[in-house]
Design a protein around this motif. Structure first.
Motif, PDB file in Angstrom:
ATOM      1  N   ARG A 113       0.813  -1.218   0.000  1.00 51.89           N
ATOM      2  CA  ARG A 113       0.000   0.000   0.000  1.00 51.89           C
ATOM      3  C   ARG A 113       0.845   1.266   0.000  1.00 51.89           C
ATOM      4  O   ARG A 113       0.344   2.343  -0.303  1.00 51.89           O
ATOM      5  CB  ARG A 113      -0.965   0.010   1.178  1.00 51.89           C
ATOM      6  N   TYR A 114       2.123   1.155   0.348  1.00 53.06           N
ATOM      7  CA  TYR A 114       3.006   2.316   0.308  1.00 53.06           C
ATOM      8  C   TYR A 114       3.697   2.491  -1.046  1.00 53.06           C
ATOM      9  O   TYR A 114       4.371   3.494  -1.268  1.00 53.06           O
ATOM     10  CB  TYR A 114       4.070   2.214   1.408  1.00 53.06           C
ATOM     11  N   MET A 115       3.533   1.533  -1.920  1.00 48.96           N
ATOM     12  CA  MET A 115       4.146   1.645  -3.244  1.00 48.96           C
ATOM     13  C   MET A 115       3.376   2.667  -4.079  1.00 48.96           C
ATOM     14  O   MET A 115       2.145   2.615  -4.136  1.00 48.96           O
ATOM     15  CB  MET A 115       4.136   0.289  -3.949  1.00 48.96           C
ATOM     16  N   PRO A 116       4.069   3.606  -4.740  1.00 52.51           N
ATOM     17  CA  PRO A 116       3.365   4.614  -5.550  1.00 52.51           C
ATOM     18  C   PRO A 116       2.687   3.989  -6.757  1.00 52.51           C
ATOM     19  O   PRO A 116       3.312   3.248  -7.516  1.00 52.51           O
ATOM     20  CB  PRO A 116       4.486   5.575  -5.975  1.00 52.51           C
ATOM     21  N   VAL A 117       1.421   4.288  -6.913  1.00 49.36           N
ATOM     22  CA  VAL A 117       0.655   3.705  -8.016  1.00 49.36           C
ATOM     23  C   VAL A 117       1.218   4.139  -9.371  1.00 49.36           C
ATOM     24  O   VAL A 117       1.211   3.367 -10.329  1.00 49.36           O
ATOM     25  CB  VAL A 117      -0.832   4.092  -7.884  1.00 49.36           C
ATOM     26  N   VAL A 118       1.719   5.373  -9.443  1.00 45.16           N
ATOM     27  CA  VAL A 118       2.260   5.871 -10.717  1.00 45.16           C
ATOM     28  C   VAL A 118       3.388   4.975 -11.209  1.00 45.16           C
ATOM     29  O   VAL A 118       3.533   4.738 -12.410  1.00 45.16           O
ATOM     30  CB  VAL A 118       2.755   7.322 -10.544  1.00 45.16           C
TER      31      VAL A 118
END
Length: 263
Positions: A113-118
């Protein structure tokens, strides 16, 4: 009504005053915006006036551009959020009730959940192509992991005494879940759904960043290339307006579903 009562901690105020306060702040900000642009304190390239932004919105509506973009974006938002919700609800409920499942899944979900979606856009294109599936996948990824953990927390806040009472009465695990846990956690879970669909709206521009021909986010990104600030502002405000309507619908539905939570 006295000022002291209006500012009392956690005290109810009359509904007309509550509504008026919610209208007053946007009106003040709108007035400041109009004043700054009317006095020429900021160049229109950087901040067009409210009238210019409204005129751009009317043009898009008149030419049918707005409705075409909105329908596509609403479809993507709905499918992406529903897909995340259908999976997040049972997983979150299981994690909130069974420590083994929480221990097995929580570290992984908390990390992802901390990984940037971009940063996942290249992978999403590789996995799902460049059609609607890719946009929906980005919206799913931006919503699912936070939603799981929030549902888990909603379930874990249930008083253990209620669960022990059900066990004392001989309820099975299924009966405890359906007759105690879900009714007690229902209002909190509904608020989680309301909040997370708001997050899905915020990911719309990211989802429509690549290889999209239509959509509100795509329109904003195209306007950036040509420095069409009025289009950017209108698109951003219109997305916020749609999000506000969604939030109001969830609040209204929640009040109908969970009447016992009214104060």
């Amino acid at each position: 009504m006295s000022r002291r009562r209006l500012l009392s901690l956690r005290r109810d105020i009359p509904a007309p005053i509550f509504a008026a306060a919610g209208v007053l702040v946007p009106l003040v900000l709108l007035g400041l915006w109009w004043g700054v642009t009317a006095l020429g304190l900021v160049r229109p390239l950087f901040l067009p006036g409210p009238g210019d932004v409204l005129a751009e919105g009317l043009r898009q509506a008149r030419e049918g551009i707005l409705w075409a973009d909105a329908s596509v974006s609403i479809y993507r938002i709905t499918v992406g959020w529903l897909a995340a919700t259908v999976l997040a609800l049972p997983i979150g409920i299981l994690m909130g009730n069974f420590r083994l499942i929480e221990g097995a899944l929580e570290p992984l979900i908390s990390t992802v959940r901390y990984m940037p979606v971009v940063a996942l856009i290249p992978l999403s294109i590789l996995w799902a192509g460049i059609g609607d599936g890719q946009k929906i996948l980005i919206l799913f990824l931006g919503t699912f992991f936070q939603q799981v953990l929030m549902v888990m927390d909603n379930v874990k806040t249930i008083d253990m005494n209620l669960i022990r009472a059900g066990q004392t009465l001989g309820f099975s695990n299924r009966e405890i879940l359906t007759r105690i846990i879900l009714p007690a956690a229902g209002p909190g879970i509904w608020d989680t759904l309301r909040i997370t669909i708001g997050w899905t709206w915020t990911y719309l521009v990211v989802a429509e960043l690549v290889a999209a021909n239509t959509g509100l986010g795509r329109r904003i990104m195209d306007a950036q290339r040509y420095l069409a600030t009025d289009t950017i502002l209108f698109g951003t405000l219109f997305i916020g307006f749609l999000g506000l309507l969604t939030d109001a619908a969830f609040k209204r539905t929640g009040r109908l579903l969970f009447r016992w939570t009214r104060r």
